[in-house]
Design a protein around this motif. Structure first.
Motif, PDB file in Angstrom:
ATOM      1  N   ILE A 224       3.436 -12.387  -3.194  1.00  0.00           N
ATOM      2  CA  ILE A 224       4.401 -12.098  -2.121  1.00  0.00           C
ATOM      3  C   ILE A 224       3.672 -11.660  -0.857  1.00  0.00           C
ATOM      4  CG2 ILE A 224       6.308 -10.536  -1.479  1.00  0.00           C
ATOM      5  CD1 ILE A 224       7.209 -12.023  -3.817  1.00  0.00           C
ATOM      6  N   SER A 225       4.159 -12.095   0.303  1.00  0.00           N
ATOM      7  CA  SER A 225       3.592 -11.644   1.572  1.00  0.00           C
ATOM      8  C   SER A 225       4.564 -10.700   2.262  1.00  0.00           C
ATOM      9  CB  SER A 225       3.321 -12.835   2.497  1.00  0.00           C
ATOM     10  OG  SER A 225       2.365 -13.699   1.916  1.00  0.00           O
ATOM     11  N   LEU A 226       4.030  -9.554   2.716  1.00  0.00           N
ATOM     12  CA  LEU A 226       4.837  -8.590   3.472  1.00  0.00           C
ATOM     13  C   LEU A 226       4.296  -8.518   4.889  1.00  0.00           C
ATOM     14  CD1 LEU A 226       5.253  -5.542   1.046  1.00  0.00           C
ATOM     15  CD2 LEU A 226       6.806  -7.473   1.410  1.00  0.00           C
TER      16      LEU A 226
ATOM     17  N   SER B  15      12.217 -14.361  -2.782  1.00  0.00           N
ATOM     18  CA  SER B  15      11.467 -15.133  -1.784  1.00  0.00           C
ATOM     19  C   SER B  15       9.980 -14.762  -1.798  1.00  0.00           C
ATOM     20  CB  SER B  15      12.084 -14.881  -0.410  1.00  0.00           C
ATOM     21  OG  SER B  15      11.390 -15.601   0.571  1.00  0.00           O
ATOM     22  N   ASN B  16       9.201 -15.428  -0.945  1.00  0.00           N
ATOM     23  CA  ASN B  16       7.760 -15.158  -0.910  1.00  0.00           C
ATOM     24  C   ASN B  16       7.332 -14.407   0.339  1.00  0.00           C
ATOM     25  OD1 ASN B  16       8.315 -17.774   0.520  1.00  0.00           O
ATOM     26  ND2 ASN B  16       6.177 -17.426   1.093  1.00  0.00           N
TER      27      ASN B  16
ATOM     28  N   LEU C  66      -0.681  -8.318   2.697  1.00  0.00           N
ATOM     29  CA  LEU C  66      -0.135  -7.708   3.909  1.00  0.00           C
ATOM     30  C   LEU C  66      -0.601  -8.456   5.147  1.00  0.00           C
ATOM     31  CD1 LEU C  66      -0.615  -4.059   2.786  1.00  0.00           C
ATOM     32  CD2 LEU C  66       1.554  -4.985   3.583  1.00  0.00           C
ATOM     33  N   GLY C  67       0.356  -8.875   5.942  1.00  0.00           N
ATOM     34  CA  GLY C  67       0.029  -9.545   7.207  1.00  0.00           C
ATOM     35  C   GLY C  67       0.572  -8.712   8.338  1.00  0.00           C
ATOM     36  N   SER C  68       1.030  -9.383   9.388  1.00  0.00           N
ATOM     37  CA  SER C  68       1.557  -8.612  10.508  1.00  0.00           C
ATOM     38  C   SER C  68       2.551  -9.458  11.290  1.00  0.00           C
ATOM     39  CB  SER C  68       0.382  -8.144  11.353  1.00  0.00           C
ATOM     40  OG  SER C  68       0.488  -8.602  12.648  1.00  0.00           O
TER      41      SER C  68
ATOM     42  N   LYS D 156      -3.795 -14.882   9.252  1.00  0.00           N
ATOM     43  CA  LYS D 156      -2.710 -14.299   8.446  1.00  0.00           C
ATOM     44  C   LYS D 156      -1.702 -15.372   8.012  1.00  0.00           C
ATOM     45  CE  LYS D 156      -3.856  -9.975   8.220  1.00  0.00           C
ATOM     46  NZ  LYS D 156      -4.179  -9.363   6.935  1.00  0.00           N
ATOM     47  N   ILE D 157      -1.419 -16.334   8.891  1.00  0.00           N
ATOM     48  CA  ILE D 157      -0.497 -17.412   8.511  1.00  0.00           C
ATOM     49  C   ILE D 157      -1.095 -18.203   7.344  1.00  0.00           C
ATOM     50  CG2 ILE D 157       0.549 -19.606   9.271  1.00  0.00           C
ATOM     51  CD1 ILE D 157       0.763 -18.302  12.115  1.00  0.00           C
ATOM     52  N   ALA D 158      -2.410 -18.432   7.393  1.00  0.00           N
ATOM     53  CA  ALA D 158      -3.078 -19.145   6.283  1.00  0.00           C
ATOM     54  C   ALA D 158      -2.900 -18.366   4.980  1.00  0.00           C
ATOM     55  CB  ALA D 158      -4.556 -19.339   6.605  1.00  0.00           C
ATOM     56  N   GLY D 159      -2.999 -17.029   5.041  1.00  0.00           N
ATOM     57  CA  GLY D 159      -2.817 -16.200   3.838  1.00  0.00           C
ATOM     58  C   GLY D 159      -1.408 -16.293   3.295  1.00  0.00           C
ATOM     59  N   VAL D 160      -0.425 -16.275   4.185  1.00  0.00           N
ATOM     60  CA  VAL D 160       0.987 -16.404   3.767  1.00  0.00           C
ATOM     61  C   VAL D 160       1.186 -17.745   3.070  1.00  0.00           C
ATOM     62  CG1 VAL D 160       3.369 -16.674   4.616  1.00  0.00           C
ATOM     63  CG2 VAL D 160       1.881 -14.918   5.617  1.00  0.00           C
TER      64      VAL D 160
END
Ligand code: NAP
Length: 319
Positions: free
Chosen positions: A162-164, A234-235, A108-110, A143-147
């Motif tokens: 998957i990133s949400l 998709s991711n 989970l990001g934002s 968060k971008i690094a996590g995605v």
């Protein structure tokens, strides 16, 4: 990878606003093998401990709802903690999951990962097309690094990671500390306190003109379950309502709901942040998911929760 109700699922951050909603929803929907740990039992910044935990428990799925989270002021004051804690927490979890054969991971990001002046509504394709909003860039970069970490693992090894990216969230369990909270819970707190104080004036940050989108936290939990039980193409997916309103309109709605009759004063010396933030939610909608809780209903439920939990509401401090 589709997860079943008997599969072992680890929810990281199950005591936070989002994690507790996911935990509640999966319990209600009869997932019977949920794994959780408090921060005292497992500090997610501890690489060795996280690796040992994942390798001994071997969950089939991991949901990452643990993060260092805060509003504009907290991000501005504690840039290093927002950058480093988030990088470490997510790397420990994503890498341990990968090394131990976890089949499904939801990160989970934002929406702050998208550029400050991204075309509205912001689609997943706007990632890395422009400069970030400076006040929360530290959090956004982590968060971008996590995605990208999840995307690289999926691209190189085919894992279903998957990133949400949810929009601004609110709901039961939110942080109501005026120094570290997000705008919506801060307004609930201010209007409630001012009403109790003979309808004293309420001071709100900025000009009131920026437009924002809000989503009730149980809708995110529903989206997480949707993704958990499907193999998507998709991711990266946005999670939102696709509807926005100005901060001034939001303040007036909350003021009316709470019954505060005093004045609202806008403190133009405080930063406004990004002028407009609205998610393009068409990608997840095309997969079959849509939000269901209207803002008025969600705010009412949140205020009910706030009033019944006044003695134990969270006030998150940073050190
Ligand atoms: N709130 C929003 O508006 C919003 C919007 C979009 C996306 N999200 C995303 O949703 C996720 C969760 O946010 P949230 O609002 O639920 O935040 P939250 O209420 O602050 O919850 C964060 C959780 O992470 C845990 N945690 C933090 N550091 C930890 C550590 N070192 N070791 C173990 N646990 C740790 C916290 O544990 P403790 O309970 O012990 O503190 C808490 O349970 C984040 O990735 C955030 O980006 C949130």
């Amino acid at each position: 990878m589709k997860i079943n109700k008997t599969d072992k699922i680890y929810i990281a951050g199950h005591r936070g606003m989002v994690g507790s909603s996911i935990h509640r929803l999966l319990n209600q929907r009869e997932y019977c093998n949920l794994l959780v740990k408090t921060r005292n039992e497992l500090d997610l910044r501890n690489q060795e401990a996280v690796s040992h935990f994942i390798s001994s428990e071997k969950p089939k799925a991991v949901i990452i709802a643990a993060a260092k989270v805060g509003g504009i002021l907290a991000n501005d004051q504690y840039p290093y903690q927002f950058l480093r804690d988030n990088l470490i927490i997510q790397d420990n979890l994503i890498n341990s999951a990968f090394e131990n054969g976890v089949e499904k991971l939801i990160f989970l990001g934002s929406s702050c990962i998208y550029p400050k002046f991204a075309k509205q509504p912001m689609s997943e394709n706007s990632l890395l097309t422009g400069e970030l909003e400076p006040t929360n860039q530290w959090y956004a970069i982590a968060k971008i690094a996590g995605v990208k970490q999840c995307e690289a693992i999926k691209k190189q090894f085919g894992c279903d990671y998957i990133s949400l990216m949810p929009t601004n969230l609110y709901g039961p369990g939110d942080n109501f500390d005026l120094e570290t909270s997000h705008v919506l819970p801060a307004m609930i707190r201010k209007f409630h306190d001012a009403k109790e104080n003979n309808h004293a004036p309420v001071m709100l940050w900025g000009s009131g003109s920026p437009k924002r989108e809000f989503l009730y936290v149980d809708d995110v939990a529903d989206a997480v379950e949707f993704v958990l039980t499907r193999k998507l193409s998709s991711n990266l997916y946005n999670v939102g309502s696709g509807v926005d309103l100005s901060i001034k309109e939001l303040a007036e709605k909350i003021q009316e709901l709470i019954g505060h009759k005093g004045q609202i004063i806008w403190d133009a010396d405080k930063p406004d942040g990004t002028p407009r933030k609205l998610m393009d939610v068409s990608k997840l909608k095309a997969e079959g998911w849509e939000y269901s809780v209207k803002l008025e209903d969600g705010v009412e439920q949140t205020y009910e929760w706030f009033r019944s939990n006044l003695e134990q509401i969270r006030e998150v401090k940073f050190d």
